[in-house]
Design a protein around this motif. Sequence first.
Motif, PDB file in Angstrom:
ATOM      1  N   ASN A  51      91.384 -26.318 -42.945  1.00 45.83           N
ATOM      2  CA  ASN A  51      92.511 -26.834 -43.718  1.00 45.83           C
ATOM      3  C   ASN A  51      92.270 -28.234 -44.271  1.00 45.83           C
ATOM      4  O   ASN A  51      92.491 -28.480 -45.445  1.00 45.83           O
ATOM      5  CB  ASN A  51      93.774 -26.839 -42.859  1.00 45.83           C
ATOM      6  CG  ASN A  51      94.318 -25.445 -42.610  1.00 45.83           C
ATOM      7  OD1 ASN A  51      95.088 -24.918 -43.385  1.00 45.83           O
ATOM      8  ND2 ASN A  51      93.896 -24.836 -41.507  1.00 45.83           N
ATOM      9  N   VAL A  52      91.863 -29.159 -43.420  1.00 44.64           N
ATOM     10  CA  VAL A  52      91.606 -30.549 -43.822  1.00 44.64           C
ATOM     11  C   VAL A  52      92.815 -31.126 -44.565  1.00 44.64           C
ATOM     12  O   VAL A  52      92.708 -31.650 -45.659  1.00 44.64           O
ATOM     13  CB  VAL A  52      90.348 -30.678 -44.711  1.00 44.64           C
ATOM     14  CG1 VAL A  52      89.863 -32.137 -44.708  1.00 44.64           C
ATOM     15  CG2 VAL A  52      89.230 -29.766 -44.247  1.00 44.64           C
ATOM     16  N   THR A  53      93.977 -31.013 -43.967  1.00 40.09           N
ATOM     17  CA  THR A  53      95.190 -31.561 -44.562  1.00 40.09           C
ATOM     18  C   THR A  53      96.124 -32.019 -43.455  1.00 40.09           C
ATOM     19  O   THR A  53      96.677 -31.193 -42.725  1.00 40.09           O
ATOM     20  CB  THR A  53      95.901 -30.523 -45.446  1.00 40.09           C
ATOM     21  OG1 THR A  53      97.229 -30.955 -45.730  1.00 40.09           O
ATOM     22  CG2 THR A  53      95.956 -29.156 -44.790  1.00 40.09           C
ATOM     23  N   SER A  54      96.281 -33.312 -43.299  1.00 41.05           N
ATOM     24  CA  SER A  54      97.048 -33.843 -42.178  1.00 41.05           C
ATOM     25  C   SER A  54      98.507 -33.403 -42.193  1.00 41.05           C
ATOM     26  O   SER A  54      99.002 -32.807 -41.229  1.00 41.05           O
ATOM     27  CB  SER A  54      96.959 -35.377 -42.160  1.00 41.05           C
ATOM     28  OG  SER A  54      97.429 -35.918 -43.384  1.00 41.05           O
ATOM     29  N   ALA A  55      99.219 -33.682 -43.284  1.00 35.92           N
ATOM     30  CA  ALA A  55     100.637 -33.331 -43.349  1.00 35.92           C
ATOM     31  C   ALA A  55     100.839 -31.819 -43.223  1.00 35.92           C
ATOM     32  O   ALA A  55     101.761 -31.363 -42.543  1.00 35.92           O
ATOM     33  CB  ALA A  55     101.234 -33.838 -44.654  1.00 35.92           C
ATOM     34  N   GLY A  56      99.971 -31.043 -43.875  1.00 33.75           N
ATOM     35  CA  GLY A  56     100.087 -29.600 -43.809  1.00 33.75           C
ATOM     36  C   GLY A  56      99.889 -29.064 -42.406  1.00 33.75           C
ATOM     37  O   GLY A  56     100.622 -28.185 -41.941  1.00 33.75           O
TER      38      GLY A  56
END
Length: 238
Positions: A51-56
């Motif tokens: 994913n590499v997406t903090s908020a997600g």
Amino acid sequence: MKKGTIVDFRDGCRDAIPVCLGYIAVSFAFGIESSKIGMSVFQAIMTSLLNVTSAGQFSALEIIARNGSFIELAILQLIINLRYMLMSTALSQKLDPELGTGYRLGISYGVTDEIFALSVLKKGKLYPLYSYGLIFISVFGWVLGTGLGAFAGQIMPQRIISCLGLAIYGMFIAIIIPDTRTSKPVLMVVIAAMALSTIFTFAPYLKAISSGFRIIIITVFVAAIAAVYAPVKEEEHE
């Protein structure tokens, strides 16, 4: 069609070191949170790697914890990560027009806020090998921090884990507060989001809506109102 050289890859790795260190700290908090809902170290690491997406990722934990629907999760991720589509479009202007789809897909995998900023500031054309250097070091830090946090969450006392879990709230506050002090529209958006979140949490009927869909509804509504009453003018954007 220029793909860059080993020097470009080295420069990308070098420029990504500060991002890597920051990612370790934030993803450690994600690893802690993932262990609290019962995810294994491997599951947490794969979540960060894919994913590499903090908020997600943080927003998905609550839905995963209560076995929410895939539709709810997909819509939430689409809204939260929609900005990456705009970032990718902007970065495509810096790529060689003849660059193949495979290379473009490789670059798109690592489009995050920080990597986008470094890529935009890079003078001249953006070569794939430079982007791959940025992605390699940055994602390494993101995955490493996640693994360390998830492992720590399985061996540390619950009281300490709960304390470390507060790190994510500190991160969000650190992101929001500086902008609210310099921008009245941002301040109003934050206040409106907090007010609506409170209403959805305690109001009859509305509180029955799942937290995932609450986030979706509030995000879309507040963003739409802000776009109408406080649009970003072209000259301000530039």
